[in-house]
Design a protein around this motif. Sequence first.
Motif, mmCIF file in Angstrom:
data_model
loop_
_atom_site.group_PDB
_atom_site.id
_atom_site.type_symbol
_atom_site.label_atom_id
_atom_site.label_comp_id
_atom_site.label_asym_id
_atom_site.label_seq_id
_atom_site.Cartn_x
_atom_site.Cartn_y
_atom_site.Cartn_z
ATOM 1 N N LEU A 356 57.401 81.850 -25.382
ATOM 2 C CA LEU A 356 57.895 81.290 -26.644
ATOM 3 C C LEU A 356 58.985 82.182 -27.231
ATOM 4 O O LEU A 356 59.960 81.691 -27.807
ATOM 5 C CB LEU A 356 56.739 81.104 -27.635
ATOM 6 N N ARG A 357 58.818 83.497 -27.054
ATOM 7 C CA ARG A 357 59.885 84.405 -27.530
ATOM 8 C C ARG A 357 61.189 84.136 -26.785
ATOM 9 O O ARG A 357 62.264 84.077 -27.379
ATOM 10 C CB ARG A 357 59.477 85.864 -27.312
ATOM 11 N N ALA A 360 62.650 80.927 -28.007
ATOM 12 C CA ALA A 360 63.149 81.040 -29.386
ATOM 13 C C ALA A 360 64.466 81.811 -29.422
ATOM 14 O O ALA A 360 65.374 81.478 -30.190
ATOM 15 C CB ALA A 360 62.103 81.722 -30.264
ATOM 16 N N LYS A 364 67.621 79.860 -31.170
ATOM 17 C CA LYS A 364 68.335 80.455 -32.296
ATOM 18 C C LYS A 364 69.843 80.223 -32.224
ATOM 19 O O LYS A 364 70.551 80.310 -33.226
ATOM 20 C CB LYS A 364 68.065 81.970 -32.243
ATOM 21 N N ALA A 385 52.786 83.588 -32.736
ATOM 22 C CA ALA A 385 54.165 83.103 -32.834
ATOM 23 C C ALA A 385 54.536 82.862 -34.300
ATOM 24 O O ALA A 385 55.647 83.180 -34.733
ATOM 25 C CB ALA A 385 54.330 81.824 -32.028
ATOM 26 N N GLU A 388 55.280 86.004 -36.004
ATOM 27 C CA GLU A 388 56.591 86.529 -35.621
ATOM 28 C C GLU A 388 57.733 85.647 -36.113
ATOM 29 O O GLU A 388 58.903 85.953 -35.879
ATOM 30 C CB GLU A 388 56.676 86.661 -34.088
ATOM 31 N N LEU A 390 58.465 82.664 -35.028
ATOM 32 C CA LEU A 390 59.076 81.845 -33.973
ATOM 33 C C LEU A 390 59.052 80.364 -34.337
ATOM 34 O O LEU A 390 59.981 79.622 -34.035
ATOM 35 C CB LEU A 390 58.362 82.059 -32.630
ATOM 36 N N ASP A 391 57.973 79.944 -34.998
ATOM 37 C CA ASP A 391 57.878 78.525 -35.379
ATOM 38 C C ASP A 391 59.046 78.134 -36.278
ATOM 39 O O ASP A 391 59.636 77.066 -36.135
ATOM 40 C CB ASP A 391 56.537 78.243 -36.067
ATOM 41 N N ILE A 393 62.003 79.548 -36.334
ATOM 42 C CA ILE A 393 63.223 79.479 -35.515
ATOM 43 C C ILE A 393 63.298 78.123 -34.818
ATOM 44 O O ILE A 393 64.328 77.447 -34.833
ATOM 45 C CB ILE A 393 63.247 80.614 -34.463
ATOM 46 N N TRP A 401 57.293 71.878 -33.451
ATOM 47 C CA TRP A 401 56.258 72.896 -33.244
ATOM 48 C C TRP A 401 54.912 72.205 -33.306
ATOM 49 O O TRP A 401 54.549 71.656 -34.340
ATOM 50 C CB TRP A 401 56.408 73.957 -34.331
#
Lengths: 468, 201
Positions: A356-357, A360, A364, A385, A388, A390-391, A393, A401
Amino acid sequence: MALTMFEKIWARHVVTIDEGEALLYVDRALIHEGSSHAFDSLREQQRAVFRPRQIFAFNDHYVPTTGRDKGAAGIANPDIRDMVLRLGANAAAHDITLFGIDHPQQGILHIVPPEQGITQPGLLMVGADSHSSTHGAFGCLSFGVGASEMFHVMATQTIWQRKPKTLRIVLEGAPGFGVSAKDLILAIIARIGVGGGVGHVIEYAGSTVRGLSMEARMTICNMTIEAGGRAGMMAPDETTFTYIADRPYAPKGAVRDDALAFWKMLPSDDGAVFDKTVTLDAAAVAPMVTWGTNPEQALPITETVPDPRDARDEVQRAEYQSAIDYMALAPGMALSGIKIDRVFIGSCTNARIEDLRAAAAVAKLGRAQVPAWVVPGSRSIQHQAEQEGLDKIFTAAGFEWREPGCSLCTALNGDQLQPGERCASTSNRNFKGRQGTGGRTHLMSPAMAAAAALRGRFTDVRELAAKG
Amino acid sequence: MKPFTTLTAIAAPFDQPNIDTNQLCPTRFNKVPRGPRYAAVLFHDLRFNADGSEKDFVLNREPYRSAGIIVADRNFGCGSSRESAVYALYEFGISCVIAPSFGDIFANNCGKNGLLPVMLPTAEADAIRRQLNANVGATLTVDLAAQTVTDVEGEVHRFDIHPVRRKCLLEGLDDVDRTRQYLPAIEAFETSYRRERSWLY
Ligand code: SF4
């Protein structure tokens, strides 16, 4: 005698041998809603589960990935709701640990056990799903079984097996920019073929593997089955031990040292003999996409759709032609030009936090041009996530999401492609109709899938990220 | 489990390799409980249109509607471990699949459900398919005790099968019954094993 890791684990699990078949002790078994057939057999024969503490159940294949506030009761389709409820009832009746739809750590059966420390080096594990090979990333022997075999495991905590052969795949070198574990395994399958591992347990070794995170290792072991392999495995090392430490089921206190000492004895000895060895230069692998209808039909994104006339024989020519027809492509088309309708980032192959990172980081850089779903592999990953950001983003970039589960990997829960829809997917199978009748699936890494979302077509993530 | 001894039946040729379990049984049918409903599930998306009408597919043609054997190309039954692929074959009436190679898990699942997977060398499987294509509706005879397949021209092909699998199929024996005899051995195994790996329990 020098032994392979597989031989060491196998030998320690043999209860008895009959006519060349070994009766193996199963440490832990993983089941899901589809295991209802195994429970039916238990009921028909009036048998109890022999070691319920060693069976773990997961609501994953059938759970919806939106609108989960009401739990199972909120599932509109009665057949699907029934599958989710039935697993809960069966687990309760047999006193089996359930990571059910409402559980705070719910998720996919190949994602939750590593998170919980249920997966450990040296174990023999079986799962009611062919991607049970995932767990081998921890240095255990783990493979998928059908419902009859699962019924046998539940009734006896053992399984009859003939000893498979061993194949070692040595990966050397550092993967280049934009190249992930998914690209490595797709390159391996393209090289050895979907039948390349049949009858074998595959041990992945070499400097590349040692340099990979647990998440990346799991992605590679996960798709071992796509090369026909019975199980995939990797030697446990400090990366493995660090990952397991402190997880709920991990050994703690005084027994931790015993466990560690045992785990450190597992890797294949120097001079251990494998039936076959294949080597691959990881530094030469480019981001991959599949163009056809089986996972070996994969090529670097810089390539073009192959021409059946260039196939090596009649059989392959026919396979190419049928894949090209189904996928509505034409020989010679640049892969990077192919337009898509949908993007799916998820599945037990690529829905862990690192995946997921990676997605993302690409998301971005722009905005999704087509519907793009992100389905985390578990609640724990979902929360991590979200912590962090990420959702945020993803949603800011127009991605959806969703809640954790198998979702569009196998289209059992109602998430599915429409006939003719073309999907860039991080899952593991591109068989005809896998993501819904008439759907067209192209497999790739999370970063590549995110890049495809931003452009509405397959895109070399290296080019996009370099510009970004 | 129904015993498998000998079978003489119409054999349907399937010339494409890598027929995966999702084609045999599309995943959305996995929730169907075991039983006769699976007959219609076999190759569902290749056999039926969305409105339920039949497509032109080998198993929809006479005399293959009553086929009992499939002769396929390599890697038959690859893919998912879901046993519904075998239930579908079984309920349709297929009790034997002949191919040069099989998906591992699928072949295992066959044996546990009274279906016989027969592995023949590529050249022999190809030759039998050619015969079947040239003689639509021809039958083959499979004799498990003798481990032979008799083809359309009367030629006999020997195949290998694990002795235990053979015994279980011949007698219709369930694996669990076989294993229950070893219960004391399993419990003895557990005692020493648990001592050695106390952290697991
Ligand atoms: S994500 Fe896909 S491959 Fe993985 S367990 Fe679920 S359905 Fe099976």
